[in-house]
Design an enzyme around this catalytic site. Structure first.
Site, PDB file in Angstrom:
ATOM      1  N   ARG A  34     -46.569  87.179 -65.876  1.00  0.00           N
ATOM      2  CA  ARG A  34     -45.579  88.040 -65.883  1.00  0.00           C
ATOM      3  C   ARG A  34     -45.162  88.308 -67.008  1.00  0.00           C
ATOM      4  NH1 ARG A  34     -42.736  89.515 -61.198  1.00  0.00           N
ATOM      5  NH2 ARG A  34     -41.720  90.920 -62.357  1.00  0.00           N
ATOM      6  N   SER A 243     -36.708  72.917 -42.422  1.00  0.00           N
ATOM      7  CA  SER A 243     -37.007  71.591 -41.598  1.00  0.00           C
ATOM      8  C   SER A 243     -38.085  70.678 -42.117  1.00  0.00           C
ATOM      9  CB  SER A 243     -37.708  72.378 -40.403  1.00  0.00           C
ATOM     10  OG  SER A 243     -38.511  71.531 -39.439  1.00  0.00           O
ATOM     11  N   SER A 245     -40.293  69.382 -40.287  1.00  0.00           N
ATOM     12  CA  SER A 245     -41.444  69.411 -39.504  1.00  0.00           C
ATOM     13  C   SER A 245     -42.820  69.810 -40.317  1.00  0.00           C
ATOM     14  CB  SER A 245     -41.204  70.292 -38.146  1.00  0.00           C
ATOM     15  OG  SER A 245     -40.214  69.688 -37.490  1.00  0.00           O
ATOM     16  N   LYS A 299     -34.323  77.246 -27.489  1.00  0.00           N
ATOM     17  CA  LYS A 299     -34.918  76.123 -26.565  1.00  0.00           C
ATOM     18  C   LYS A 299     -34.609  76.591 -25.235  1.00  0.00           C
ATOM     19  CE  LYS A 299     -34.504  72.178 -29.772  1.00  0.00           C
ATOM     20  NZ  LYS A 299     -34.299  70.973 -30.026  1.00  0.00           N
ATOM     21  N   ASP A 335     -37.634  65.780 -26.974  1.00  0.00           N
ATOM     22  CA  ASP A 335     -36.472  65.205 -27.567  1.00  0.00           C
ATOM     23  C   ASP A 335     -36.277  64.066 -26.591  1.00  0.00           C
ATOM     24  OD1 ASP A 335     -36.180  66.685 -29.641  1.00  0.00           O
ATOM     25  OD2 ASP A 335     -34.975  68.319 -28.692  1.00  0.00           O
ATOM     26  N   TYR A 446     -29.871  63.038 -39.122  1.00  0.00           N
ATOM     27  CA  TYR A 446     -30.974  62.247 -39.927  1.00  0.00           C
ATOM     28  C   TYR A 446     -30.893  62.481 -41.388  1.00  0.00           C
ATOM     29  CZ  TYR A 446     -33.029  66.636 -39.089  1.00  0.00           C
ATOM     30  OH  TYR A 446     -33.443  68.045 -38.656  1.00  0.00           O
ATOM     31  N   GLY A 467     -31.072  58.824 -37.465  1.00  0.00           N
ATOM     32  CA  GLY A 467     -31.841  59.988 -36.590  1.00  0.00           C
ATOM     33  C   GLY A 467     -33.087  60.127 -37.036  1.00  0.00           C
TER      34      GLY A 467
HETATM   35  P1  NAP Z   1     -25.344  71.722 -30.845  1.00  0.00           P
HETATM   36  O1  NAP Z   1     -26.225  72.201 -29.513  1.00  0.00           O
HETATM   37  O2  NAP Z   1     -24.716  72.834 -31.676  1.00  0.00           O
HETATM   38  O3  NAP Z   1     -24.164  70.684 -30.212  1.00  0.00           O
HETATM   39  C1  NAP Z   1     -23.106  70.167 -31.078  1.00  0.00           C
HETATM   40  C2  NAP Z   1     -22.135  69.334 -30.469  1.00  0.00           C
HETATM   41  O4  NAP Z   1     -21.521  68.591 -31.411  1.00  0.00           O
HETATM   42  C3  NAP Z   1     -21.455  70.396 -29.876  1.00  0.00           C
HETATM   43  O5  NAP Z   1     -21.064  69.574 -28.471  1.00  0.00           O
HETATM   44  C4  NAP Z   1     -20.018  70.581 -30.611  1.00  0.00           C
HETATM   45  O6  NAP Z   1     -18.957  70.699 -29.802  1.00  0.00           O
HETATM   46  C5  NAP Z   1     -19.949  69.188 -31.097  1.00  0.00           C
HETATM   47  N1  NAP Z   1     -19.360  69.210 -32.464  1.00  0.00           N
HETATM   48  C6  NAP Z   1     -19.558  70.101 -33.449  1.00  0.00           C
HETATM   49  N2  NAP Z   1     -18.719  69.816 -34.323  1.00  0.00           N
HETATM   50  C7  NAP Z   1     -17.813  68.889 -33.987  1.00  0.00           C
HETATM   51  C8  NAP Z   1     -16.448  68.350 -34.375  1.00  0.00           C
HETATM   52  N3  NAP Z   1     -16.116  68.488 -35.690  1.00  0.00           N
HETATM   53  N4  NAP Z   1     -15.918  67.629 -33.587  1.00  0.00           N
HETATM   54  C9  NAP Z   1     -16.311  67.290 -32.389  1.00  0.00           C
HETATM   55  N5  NAP Z   1     -17.573  67.643 -31.933  1.00  0.00           N
HETATM   56  C10 NAP Z   1     -18.145  68.360 -32.672  1.00  0.00           C
HETATM   57  O7  NAP Z   1     -26.368  70.823 -31.815  1.00  0.00           O
HETATM   58  P2  NAP Z   1     -27.436  69.763 -31.453  1.00  0.00           P
HETATM   59  O8  NAP Z   1     -28.583  70.439 -31.538  1.00  0.00           O
HETATM   60  O9  NAP Z   1     -27.037  69.189 -30.066  1.00  0.00           O
HETATM   61  O10 NAP Z   1     -27.547  68.781 -32.474  1.00  0.00           O
HETATM   62  C11 NAP Z   1     -26.332  67.775 -32.637  1.00  0.00           C
HETATM   63  C12 NAP Z   1     -26.845  67.150 -33.923  1.00  0.00           C
HETATM   64  O11 NAP Z   1     -27.957  66.274 -33.487  1.00  0.00           O
HETATM   65  C13 NAP Z   1     -27.303  67.627 -35.266  1.00  0.00           C
HETATM   66  O12 NAP Z   1     -26.732  67.157 -36.324  1.00  0.00           O
HETATM   67  C14 NAP Z   1     -28.537  67.765 -35.211  1.00  0.00           C
HETATM   68  O13 NAP Z   1     -29.199  67.698 -36.611  1.00  0.00           O
HETATM   69  C15 NAP Z   1     -28.843  66.324 -34.709  1.00  0.00           C
HETATM   70  N6  NAP Z   1     -30.306  66.445 -33.952  1.00  0.00           N
HETATM   71  C16 NAP Z   1     -31.121  65.452 -34.289  1.00  0.00           C
HETATM   72  C17 NAP Z   1     -32.317  65.404 -33.889  1.00  0.00           C
HETATM   73  C18 NAP Z   1     -33.181  64.224 -34.466  1.00  0.00           C
HETATM   74  O14 NAP Z   1     -34.243  64.190 -34.036  1.00  0.00           O
HETATM   75  N7  NAP Z   1     -32.874  63.171 -34.933  1.00  0.00           N
HETATM   76  C19 NAP Z   1     -32.725  66.107 -32.898  1.00  0.00           C
HETATM   77  C20 NAP Z   1     -31.867  67.223 -32.265  1.00  0.00           C
HETATM   78  C21 NAP Z   1     -30.447  67.341 -32.927  1.00  0.00           C
HETATM   79  P3  NAP Z   1     -18.554  72.035 -29.138  1.00  0.00           P
HETATM   80  O15 NAP Z   1     -19.481  72.214 -27.787  1.00  0.00           O
HETATM   81  O16 NAP Z   1     -17.053  71.900 -28.910  1.00  0.00           O
HETATM   82  O17 NAP Z   1     -19.023  73.313 -30.267  1.00  0.00           O
END
Ligand code: NAP
Length: 502
Positions: A34, A243, A245, A299, A335, A446, A467
């Site tokens: 470029r 991601s 993945s 999902k 999961d 994680y 994680g």
């Molecule tokens: P999600 O569906 O958005 O659920 C998050 C949950 O955390 C909700 O119940 C939310 O409460 C609660 N929350 C968020 N901020 C909060 C706070 N400050 N204090 C108290 N509770 C709080 O997300 P998700 O898919 O379940 O994922 C949750 C975590 O797991 C993420 O960090 C994700 O990266 C991790 N994860 C890891 C894997 C893995 O393979 N290691 C797989 C999936 C997920 P409310 O319902 O009140 O909003």
């Protein structure tokens, strides 16, 4: 024709451009230089170009865009076009001239066998792309190029259909969609006849949005090895760029010598995507699609679009994996086993009392899996009303997060994003002291690998699990569903580890 990877060099100084050209030769088949990025270059002097190109390590395309075509500086029009036309005649292998300036360039007598005529649209992929193709290909050139901004992933279909058309017309065409939703055109384009695909040399330094690095094209997506028969898998969701993945799956496919590729697909409209790309009876892309990982927010929404859903995914109410085969579209949820597996490997879950902090999607998969394995589950949530749904569905106890310290759960799982990089790194969902006496703490977060929650738990004498274990385990199960091969867990773990520390 084997896929050609073109490294785009967009440097501000001649010396940096020269250095980049040497580096590019290690990964790319061609270089696009470029010239409009150079700030210490005399555009009126062909000798300047000679000194830049005399030791070119691979074939070079020179381009010097006008401002309205995304160029970096104002250069007098005739000077700009003369440099390109004369430069390609004697020094470079091709020059790339915008179709809009073709008339003026033609008056300079270009060598058509070294001419790329291009059309760029930085705003959108126009609906009348075939008319654009007609206009551009009417201009004599060795290669024609149509590059547009993808608004949604479905714009990629129009670019792929131009590639089919060019093949029927025996033309060399570069047809690519810019932007995150257009990534599939950059990865799969060459296997569908695209003359070349562009990559940057340094991550995040691409000259166009959605451009990945040459190294990713070569090593991660193995673009040079892809063909129309390659089995395609990928991730659908809103935020797919970060991601881990693609690293895990593509490295695993390579390690097992499988002709598979895994691509992030930024999908906004799920129903459209399934109709136009996935469902065998209606899809408009002739490709060997085998499966999808499904992430936020699709999902649950994906479930009615499938032909069958396995018992676990139905029980959770969410799919994270789709398999495409002769039976149609099948949904699974890895999961569950991926989430409980890392715990089960070190502890017996039957009869154990487990606390799950958080009540979202990940919590739901863990709760289902824990109950199936005979554990007693208490959910600690900040919003009890929202979490009541889990009590109704699964019969678990639901209590406010503040009551965790007084509870007697022996295993505790953080299923909230608290502690995650870019969200609340350094925080923990519970007090350090409240972890004392627990058997194990498992953080689903994680990134970072070592969260505050895990550090506190270890200091309190708990066994800890990060994680990354779930991330790898759920991906390994997906790999096995798509390929029928045992997943190379070690390869997947080392592929994910550096990626999540970025
Ligand atoms: P999600 O569906 O958005 O659920 C998050 C949950 O955390 C909700 O119940 C939310 O409460 C609660 N929350 C968020 N901020 C909060 C706070 N400050 N204090 C108290 N509770 C709080 O997300 P998700 O898919 O379940 O994922 C949750 C975590 O797991 C993420 O960090 C994700 O990266 C991790 N994860 C890891 C894997 C893995 O393979 N290691 C797989 C999936 C997920 P409310 O319902 O009140 O909003």
């Amino acid at each position: 024709m084997p896929a050609q990877i073109c490294a785009v060099i967009a440097e501000e100084s001649v010396s940096a451009a020269r250095e980049a050209m040497t580096k590019a030769a290690a990964v790319a088949d061609l270089i696009e230089l470029r010239l409009d990025y150079l700030t210490d270059f005399d555009f009126s002097n062909l000798n300047n170009l000679r000194s830049l190109l005399e030791h070119k390590p691979v074939p070079v395309i020179i381009t010097c865009r006008a401002i309205e075509e995304g160029g970096k500086q104002q250069i007098e029009e005739r000077t700009r076009l003369r440099l390109l036309v004369e430069g390609a005649r004697s020094l470079a292998d091709y020059c790339d001239i915008e179709a809009a300036h073709y008339g003026e360039a033609a008056s300079l007598n270009p060598d058509a066998s070294r001419l790329i005529v291009s059309y760029h649209n930085f705003d959108q992929t126009p609906a009348d792309l075939n008319a654009v193709y007609d206009r551009v290909t009417a201009l004599p050139a060795a290669v024609h190029k149509i590059v547009t901004q993808a608004g949604t992933i479905t714009d990629s279909l129009d670019l792929f259909s131009l590639l089919d058309r060019a093949k029927r017309d025996s033309r060399k065409l570069i047809a690519l969609a810019m932007g995150e939703p257009g990534l599939m055109t950059r990865v799969l384009g060459p296997s569908r006849g695209c003359f070349l695909t562009y990559g940057s040399l340094v991550p995040g330094r691409g000259s166009a949005s959605g451009q990945v690095t040459c190294e990713q094209l070569v090593d991660l997506y193995r673009v040079r090895k892809l063909s129309r028969d390659t089995v395609v898998t990928g991730l659908i969701g809103w935020h797919v760029a970060q991601s881990a993945s693609p690293e895990m799956h593509n490295r695993a496919f390579a390690a097992c010598n499988l002709d598979f590729v895994y691509i992030p697909f930024k999908v906004d409209d799920l129903t459209h995507f399934f109709r136009r790309f996935v469902r065998p009876e209606t899809r408009e892309l002739d490709w060997n699609l085998r499966g999808l990982s499904v992430t936020i927010p699709h999902k649950t929404a994906a479930m009615p679009l499938l032909d069958q859903i396995d018992e676990t995914a139905s029980g959770v109410g969410a799919v994270n994996t789709v398999v495409v085969d002769g039976a149609g579209l099948s949904g699974y949820n890895t999961d569950v086993a991926g989430g409980t597996g890392p715990l089960e490997r070190v502890l017996k879950l039957a009869g154990e009392s487990v606390g799950v902090i958080g009540a979202g999607g990940a919590a739901r998969a863990l709760i289902y899996g824990l109950l199936k394995r005979g554990a007693r589950v208490t959910v600690f949530a900040r919003d009890i009303d929202k979490a009541k749904q889990l009590r109704n569905e699964f019969g678990v106890s639901v209590t406010p997060i503040e009551s965790f310290g007084a509870s007697d759960v022996r295993i505790v799982i953080n299923a909230t994003p608290i502690g995650m990089r870019g969200h609340s790194e350094g925080s923990s969902p519970v007090d350090a002291a409240s972890l004392q006496g627990r058997r194990a703490a498992y953080d689903l977060v994680y990134n970072p690998a070592e969260t505050r929650f895990l550090r506190d738990a270890r200091a309190q004498g708990c066994r800890t699990i990060g994680g990354l274990e779930m991330l790898v385990a759920q991906a390994a199960l997906q790999f096995e569903l798509w390929t029928g091969h045992q997943a190379p867990i070690g390869v997947m773990r080392s592929a994910a580890s550096p990626r999540i520390e970025e």
